[in-house]
Scaffold this active site. Structure first.
Site, PDB file in Angstrom:
ATOM      1  N   CYS A  83      14.524  85.646   0.015  1.00 35.13           N
ATOM      2  CA  CYS A  83      13.583  85.978   1.070  1.00 35.13           C
ATOM      3  C   CYS A  83      13.562  87.465   1.366  1.00 35.13           C
ATOM      4  O   CYS A  83      14.456  88.208   0.972  1.00 35.13           O
ATOM      5  CB  CYS A  83      13.960  85.260   2.380  1.00 35.13           C
ATOM      6  N   GLY A 107       9.791  87.228  -1.838  1.00 35.52           N
ATOM      7  CA  GLY A 107       9.452  85.858  -1.499  1.00 35.52           C
ATOM      8  C   GLY A 107       7.963  85.632  -1.531  1.00 35.52           C
ATOM      9  O   GLY A 107       7.225  86.324  -0.822  1.00 35.52           O
ATOM     10  N   ASN A 158      17.620  85.653   5.187  1.00 34.74           N
ATOM     11  CA  ASN A 158      17.707  85.955   3.758  1.00 34.74           C
ATOM     12  C   ASN A 158      19.134  85.669   3.317  1.00 34.74           C
ATOM     13  O   ASN A 158      20.081  86.273   3.823  1.00 34.74           O
ATOM     14  CB  ASN A 158      17.347  87.419   3.508  1.00 34.74           C
ATOM     15  N   GLY A 159      19.306  84.752   2.374  1.00 35.34           N
ATOM     16  CA  GLY A 159      20.644  84.435   1.895  1.00 35.34           C
ATOM     17  C   GLY A 159      20.800  82.961   1.618  1.00 35.34           C
ATOM     18  O   GLY A 159      19.825  82.217   1.464  1.00 35.34           O
ATOM     19  N   CYS A 174      25.303  92.941  -3.366  1.00 32.44           N
ATOM     20  CA  CYS A 174      24.853  92.336  -4.629  1.00 32.44           C
ATOM     21  C   CYS A 174      24.494  93.395  -5.667  1.00 32.44           C
ATOM     22  O   CYS A 174      23.604  94.208  -5.458  1.00 32.44           O
ATOM     23  CB  CYS A 174      23.641  91.456  -4.347  1.00 32.44           C
ATOM     24  N   TYR A 182      17.293  94.277 -10.697  1.00 34.56           N
ATOM     25  CA  TYR A 182      15.961  93.670 -10.709  1.00 34.56           C
ATOM     26  C   TYR A 182      15.360  93.428  -9.334  1.00 34.56           C
ATOM     27  O   TYR A 182      14.177  93.656  -9.124  1.00 34.56           O
ATOM     28  CB  TYR A 182      16.040  92.324 -11.453  1.00 34.56           C
TER      29      TYR A 182
END
Length: 474
Positions: A23, A50, A124-125, A244, A250
């Site tokens: 997201c 998203g 988000n997650g 991350c 990407y």
């Protein structure tokens, strides 16, 4: 393509979709601003994170109104809808589903009434607690809306230490905007300053589009409160940063900054290191657009091999409701990419891409380049082999579906039909990010999960992939 329910999807081959972040989240507090439109533009900048649903919740200080639907940001919102959303606080969200079905009920922001009013929340997650609920966000919203707390901030500070997994949150009650990030900081979240207000967003690129100045990242384990008094901060858990690494490969926009370093610069540097680790005797370096472009530039710079455009991308793929014919679907990559034959014919080509998931796309690209007359095709990948699934908010393939999960590099090369294949090393990718290895999550590359994932859950992930593909590929 169009899903069976008639909804739009950008997947030409649903079995070979790229890794997707769960997201994008966006929040704004600004008196006197048209915050609904600011949220719209912020979500537009985060659309890559998203593309299944989008929503905005707005508060005028007395009540919260939520509007959300399935589809892209520009499909969900128009001038009429945005003009009906009045207030000085907004929470925005665009969603891919990694937990919970892709249905309207799971679109965000979610809303729950509370003893003092209500709460709207975007997430988000991905949580790994195994808590009951239709989605992670539904679980979090319920925890925040529960009784027994004097304020939403108190409820959040009590609930968040109980939650395990990845979460970057933007949420609001009628009077206050909040943002929180899990203690590992898996997913990005930043704070920005408007002339008369504040913004929180998944990426700095979203700050840029609304004219906000970057202030800082929201710290892992931090809860930020924004109201008429400004910004206050509270720590609900000790920080154990593990951002991350795949964001650099990407997920993030190239014009975003993470940990003080521009993503574009990291990707170009990765390409330079890739050229040093895996040189090739070739006539031309070309990218797989757009995600392979920065690394291809770096590869060309370091190798001295000319850089050129050999593949043309169709920018409108995913914007059509026409179902591709079986003939086109079998050659579906041609809906996205087409070779420049005059550029490629007779040349030894280095083609640079960001990652290999199942290998289907690279196999089709190699075949396409050979059909266009390439003398040799050398594939170079600006990430290490992706061998493990993500449990922290990226919709990766299962381990059984990941081609590197059961194949060595030479086997992958044979599978995609390339003359040579080289992946950048994990050490080189990490060094290019300039973030110390012990402050990064690299689990998709090395299988070392910062938050232990139960073996039963790992096994389930493998079995699900085997069932989906008719058995694990070896």
């Amino acid at each position: 393509m169009v899903k069976p329910d008639g909804r739009l999807t950008g997947d030409l081959d649903p079995g070979d979709r790229p890794p997707r972040d769960a997201c994008g989240v966006f929040g704004v507090w600004s008196e006197g601003e048209d915050v609904a439109k600011l949220a719209y533009y912020g979500l537009y900048a985060l659309q890559h994170r998203g593309q299944e649903s989008a929503g905005i919740a707005v508060s005028d200080g007395a009540r919260i109104v939520v509007y959300k639907d399935m589809g892209l940001v520009a499909q969900v919102f128009d001038e009429r809808v945005l003009s009906s959303l009045h207030g000085h606080i907004a929470v925005g969200h665009c969603r891919y589903s990694t937990s919970g079905s892709s249905v309207w009920e799971n679109a965000q922001p979610t809303f729950r009434p509370t003893p003092a009013g209500g709460v709207a929340l975007g997430h988000n997650g991905n949580l790994i607690n195994g808590l009951a609920g239709t989605s992670d966000t539904d679980v979090l919203t319920a925890l925040f809306a529960g009784p027994g707390h004097d304020s939403l901030a108190d409820a959040a500070l009590a609930a968040l230490p109980q939650v395990r997994g990845a979460y970057s949150l933007v949420f609001a009650d009628e009077r206050t905007l909040y943002a929180a990030r899990d203690p590992h900081g898996f997913r990005p979240l930043v704070l920005g300053r408007l002339t008369a207000g504040w913004v929180v967003a998944s990426e700095t690129a979203a700050l840029d589009i609304v004219g906000a100045r970057f202030v800082r990242e929201v710290e892992p384990g931090e809860l930020i409160t924004i109201d008429a008094g400004g910004v206050t901060s509270a720590t609900f858990a000790p920080a154990q940063p593990r951002g991350c690494l795949f964001e650099y490969v990407y997920l993030a926009r190239p014009d975003t900054t993470i940990a003080g370093r521009g993503v574009q610069a990291v990707r170009v540097e990765v390409g330079r290191r890739l050229a040093g680790e895996h040189p090739a005797e070739a006539d031309l370096v070309i990218p797989v657009p757009e995600s392979g472009t920065p690394a291809a530039i770096g590869y060309a710079q370091a190798s001295g091999i000319p850089y050129g455009q050999g593949l043309v991308k169709n920018s409108y793929v995913g914007r059509t409701f026409i179902q591709p014919s079986q003939t086109i679907r079998e050659r579906g990559i041609r809906l996205k990419l087409n070779p420049l034959r005059d550029v490629i014919a007779g040349k030894r080509i280095v083609v640079v891409d960001d990652s290999i998931v199942r290998g289907t796309t690279q196999r089709a690209i190699v075949a396409m380049l050979r059909e266009a007359g390439a003398a040799q095709v050398h594939v170079r990948i600006s990430s290490p082999p992706v061998q493990w699934p993500c449990f922290y908010g990226i919709d990766f393939a299962t381990r059984a579906e990941l081609i590197a999960g059961g194949h060595e590099v030479e086997q992958i090369r044979e599978s995609i039909g390339a003359d040579s294949l080289g992946f950048v090393s994990l050490a080189a990718l990490t060094e290019a990010s300039t973030v110390p290895a012990d402050r990064l999550c690299r689990a998709c590359f090395d299988g070392k999960y910062p938050i232990p994932v139960a073996e039963a859950e790992r096994g389930k992930h493998v079995l699900e992939g085997a069932a989906a593909s008719g058995g694990a590929r070896r």
